[in-house]
Structure formats: structure tokens, C-alpha cells
Write an enzyme that holds these catalytic residues in place. Structure first.
Site, PDB file in Angstrom:
ATOM      1  N   VAL A 133       1.109  -1.021  -0.347  1.00 27.87           N
ATOM      2  CA  VAL A 133      -0.359   0.015   0.447  1.00 27.87           C
ATOM      3  C   VAL A 133       1.012   1.111   0.403  1.00 27.87           C
ATOM      4  CG1 VAL A 133      -1.600   1.699   1.001  1.00 27.87           C
ATOM      5  CG2 VAL A 133      -1.505  -1.732   0.805  1.00 27.87           C
ATOM      6  N   PRO A 134       1.136   1.849  -0.798  1.00 33.50           N
ATOM      7  CA  PRO A 134       2.235   2.572  -1.291  1.00 33.50           C
ATOM      8  C   PRO A 134       2.461   3.844  -0.859  1.00 33.50           C
ATOM      9  CG  PRO A 134       0.684   2.772  -3.177  1.00 33.50           C
ATOM     10  CD  PRO A 134       0.414   1.405  -2.679  1.00 33.50           C
ATOM     11  N   CYS A 135       2.153   4.137   0.532  1.00 32.11           N
ATOM     12  CA  CYS A 135       2.334   5.334   0.969  1.00 32.11           C
ATOM     13  C   CYS A 135       3.973   6.445   1.341  1.00 32.11           C
ATOM     14  CB  CYS A 135       2.704   5.047   2.312  1.00 32.11           C
ATOM     15  SG  CYS A 135       3.725   4.200   3.667  1.00 32.11           S
ATOM     16  N   HIS A 136       4.851   5.051   0.170  1.00 28.19           N
ATOM     17  CA  HIS A 136       5.621   5.972   0.134  1.00 28.19           C
ATOM     18  C   HIS A 136       5.404   7.011  -1.614  1.00 28.19           C
ATOM     19  CE1 HIS A 136       5.981   2.797  -2.231  1.00 28.19           C
ATOM     20  NE2 HIS A 136       6.904   3.318  -3.284  1.00 28.19           N
TER      21      HIS A 136
END
Length: 165
Positions: A133-136
Site C-alpha cells: 500500500v504505497p504510502c511512500h
């Protein structure tokens, strides 16, 4: 983070960016945390099960990702352990394609509350499934690299791996 499921399975893998602890429920992958990441969950009572199907699949896909063989993930996720607002933010994170970035402000618009930039930032920071879950992929409004629970060095490395920097 306090998990709602009574049974949590866990496994640990090594990656080029350090060790990762993964967690799964019977509903799917529920957590991915780098070693020493902020917002570490209470893991007491978790059951180590390296052969749990969700953990095996997550490990394989993460290894492919770090090897440059994949830029998207395809697995069942269990995001039920956050508030309704957090879950809505995490769903928006899943819509950010590899190689792209967005801002906290844009995310707050996408969740229907343009004034909730700080709340969106807090929800992004509490994302339990790092990398997948690409919070970056969320940056400051000026494009700056802002906080990342796994550390800014890892955020930079992930964005470089995806070609976003």
C-alpha cells in the site's frame, strides 16, 4: 495499532532495504513493517507461520519488487484494522500507480475532505502495509520528501526503484 482479528500470523524476510515483518489474518495480508519502523504494532500473541499462504505470496511478490521484476502487487489485503477514515485513505494509496507520486493535499481531496490534510497525513503514516500500500508515493505539496514511517532513506530508495525520482 491494535488488530481486531483474534489470530495474527507472522513471518520475517530480508530485503535490500532491511528486514521486513509481515502479518496476515485469514482475510489476507494485514501488515508489512520494516525493522525499526515507527508505529510498530503489538506483536504479542502473534503466531509465526512462514508457510501461511498470504505470507508466502507477499514474500514472493516483495522479493520480485525489490529485484525490479514487478511494480504492482496482486494479493488479498486485510485493511480492516484501521478506522473508516484511515481505510478510505489507504484505499486511495492503492490507486497511485508505480512511478507516480501525489501530495497529501490531493489525497485529502480524493477522500472528499480537502481541509483534512493533517488527518490524511496521519492516516498515511499509520498505513500498516508498507510498500504494497504505497504510502511512500505521497510527497509534500512542493514535491519534497516528507515523513515516512520506515525512514526517508527507504522512501527515497523505493521511489528511485520505481523511477519516480
Amino acid at each position: 495499532m491494535k488488530f481486531k482479528s483474534k489470530v495474527i500470523y507472522t513471518s520475517h524476510i530480508d530485503t535490500p532495504l532491511g528486514g521486513i515483518t509481515m502479518a496476515a489474518t485469514d482475510q489476507g495480508l494485514a501488515g508489512v513493517w520494516f525493522d525499526q519502523q515507527r508505529h510498530w504494532p503489538d506483536t504479542s500473541g502473534w503466531i509465526t507461520k512462514d508457510d501461511h499462504p498470504a505470507l508466502v505470496e507477499a514474500a514472493a511478490q516483495l522479493h520480485d519488487y525489490f529485484a525490479g521484476k514487478r511494480d504492482n502487487f496482486d494479493m488479498k489485503l486485510d485493511l480492516s484494522h484501521g478506522t473508516a477514515f484511515q481505510q478510505s485513505v489507504w484505499q486511495q494509496l492503492l490507486a497511485i500507480p508505480a512511478g507516480a507520486t501525489t501530495s497529501y493535499g490531493a489525497l485529502s481531496v480524493n477522500v472528499g475532505n480537502p481541509a483534512a490534510v493533517r488527518a490524511v497525513g496521519a492516516a498515511v503514516g499509520r498505513n500498516p502495509i508498507s510498500v504494497i500500500v504505497p504510502c511512500h508515493r505521497v510527497l509534500g505539496s512542493d514535491g519534497s520528501l516528507t515523513g515516512y514511517a520506515g525512514g526517508l532513506d527507504r522512501k527515497t530508495a523505493l521511489l528511485e526503484l520505481e523511477g519516480a525520482l
